[in-house]
Design an enzyme around this catalytic site. Structure first.
Site, PDB file in Angstrom:
ATOM      1  N   THR A 262       0.839  -1.201   0.000  1.00 25.74           N
ATOM      2  CA  THR A 262       0.000   0.000   0.000  1.00 25.74           C
ATOM      3  C   THR A 262       0.874   1.252   0.000  1.00 25.74           C
ATOM      4  OG1 THR A 262      -0.035   0.107   2.423  1.00 25.74           O
ATOM      5  CG2 THR A 262      -1.774  -1.166   1.354  1.00 25.74           C
ATOM      6  N   ASP A 263       0.299   2.365  -0.408  1.00 21.41           N
ATOM      7  CA  ASP A 263       0.984   3.647  -0.257  1.00 21.41           C
ATOM      8  C   ASP A 263       0.082   4.579   0.561  1.00 21.41           C
ATOM      9  OD1 ASP A 263      -0.949   4.835  -1.902  1.00 21.41           O
ATOM     10  OD2 ASP A 263       0.301   4.739  -3.685  1.00 21.41           O
ATOM     11  N   GLN A 264       0.498   5.814   0.742  1.00 27.39           N
ATOM     12  CA  GLN A 264      -0.257   6.670   1.659  1.00 27.39           C
ATOM     13  C   GLN A 264      -1.594   7.127   1.081  1.00 27.39           C
ATOM     14  OE1 GLN A 264       2.431   9.884   2.659  1.00 27.39           O
ATOM     15  NE2 GLN A 264       1.509  11.241   1.170  1.00 27.39           N
ATOM     16  N   MET A 265      -1.887   6.768  -0.171  1.00 25.91           N
ATOM     17  CA  MET A 265      -3.225   7.006  -0.705  1.00 25.91           C
ATOM     18  C   MET A 265      -4.198   5.965  -0.117  1.00 25.91           C
ATOM     19  SD  MET A 265      -3.902   7.737  -4.748  1.00 25.91           S
ATOM     20  CE  MET A 265      -2.732   8.976  -5.345  1.00 25.91           C
ATOM     21  N   GLY A 266      -3.624   4.929   0.539  1.00 27.94           N
ATOM     22  CA  GLY A 266      -4.466   3.919   1.185  1.00 27.94           C
ATOM     23  C   GLY A 266      -4.823   2.744   0.290  1.00 27.94           C
TER      24      GLY A 266
END
Lengths: 154, 154, 154, 154
Positions: A19-23
């Site tokens: 995952t990345d911080q965009m969720g």
């Protein structure tokens, strides 16, 4: 004959590290899942990629395309469908579809294009170098069916 | 003599692909930054890692330790300090400190332990195989200073 | 009672994208496998990590240690054993062992240390915030057995 | 006016962790380099991606294409050229070229297609939401020049 039946289905669970911080899953990660699905397909032939490579033949990627349809989330079980779209003896093209197993929602579709290369880095014909594997690929890919579907779409 | 002056400072900017859905850098990524810092240090010796490897010597990691102090965020410029903590001719240990360049806040500290291995996979002595590089490492690592600091802490 | 029976076994197959040019798994990747094993363990409790996170509690890593014993290779099926080494209600420590399934050869061992944090980033007690999960962890970790083994080693 | 002058050049050094056992950069990694180049371009506008995101606008990837031309090797310094190929106010498309800095050999070319999305996940118009950034993009992308080159090729 359904499209799904033609191919190979590989399950991939989404981990936190994808995952990345965009969720949701970072978009480059799907390229790795495509590799997993190709590997699974060769397993299903009882001809693993590792066996091909040990015999001195690699199958490098020469082109990749991805289309993102919706966001895959942490902990989701995805199904990665992979089928052979074209095979010429010297080139092989795969098509992929990644869906959420629970809902069937499409997360991503894509294609990858490969050639075959020997240990010296020279482009070779799989048909000539590995006739046994060549035969398996041709039997797997129901090209008449693929042709029929292409015409249907056209 | 400040600790910082002894080592090598490598800048690493945090990219989107390094974050996870917690909104900060995924913890495994720091291990990669440690590699970057070691590479930067060997560059500073005009003896790049690639040169060592071309000469048939690799330096595999045999142990890694990381302590996470605070969260590195997307777009942050981090400074990765790397210095040699111990060198025996057959083993080299590095210590690392990752800080946010803007605030100096420590994100992570760590250590890595390496041996040297030749192309056949045999453990070798760098001192014997590469006396020139051995000499550079010894000159770089101001071991008297390291000893002095260790005593200070004790 | 064997050590293996105490923990959870997660299978991880080595993909091409995990290898580096040394011809084996890049050392940072094992940190990801540890995550996979923790996730598998929480699944076995019918209390997936995602459920804990949805309830507002995260479990960030505060320390990681890895020791590399031998090289995991492409296509290898690895077994990642994970068991709870310590649990205090506010902290949880895991120990890991990665082995080649075919030969039992140990590839890597490690530990990870975690705290619990709420959505506001405050360190919290799992015991207080999630008594149900706290109970499961205590039942899973046979701490008497762990103590016994520690004494045996001493 | 040279194509290179229109875009932004980002340097990326190839690390060990980006190679695979074929001895070159694993093909998925280029997707990450494209992100780095986009980030560098927004920096050059003094309008970093992080600023856009803090203002509530994200720019998710909806399509990616990559063509692999030759193998990037460990320690190589690559130049990643990135320029805007199309911008409509609601969509932005980038083209990329990755070359070995030392030789100019092309490693990879590619494209990425993006939309704009607000914090609620709704597709929005950058033109409406961020007129200042919209103006910068339009000034950067010399679309007359792009048109001219397209005609030249046709």
């Amino acid at each position: 004959m359904a499209e799904k039946e033609l191919g190979c289905v590989h399950e991939h669970r989404v981990y936190y590290y994808e995952t990345d911080q965009m969720g949701c899953v970072y978009h480059a990660n799907y390229v790795r899942w495509f590799e997993e699905a190709r590997i699974a397909q060769m397993d299903s032939w009882c001809y693993p990629y590792a066996k091909m490579e040990s015999a001195g033949i690699g199958s490098p990627v020469i082109k990749i395309e991805l289309e993102y349809k919706s966001m895959a989330l942490f902990n989701e079980i995805c199904e990665v469908r992979c089928f052979i779209e074209e095979y010429t003896g010297t080139r092989i093209n795969y098509a992929y579809e990644v869906t959420d197993k629970a809902t069937g929602n499409v997360r991503c579709t894509g294609k990858s294009y490969h050639c075959f290369r020997n240990a010296e880095g020279k482009i070779v014909s799989l048909k000539r170098e590995m006739p046994e594997l060549d035969r398996i690929v041709r039997e797997t890919a129901d090209f008449k069916e693929i042709e029929r579907r292409k015409k249907e779409k056209a």
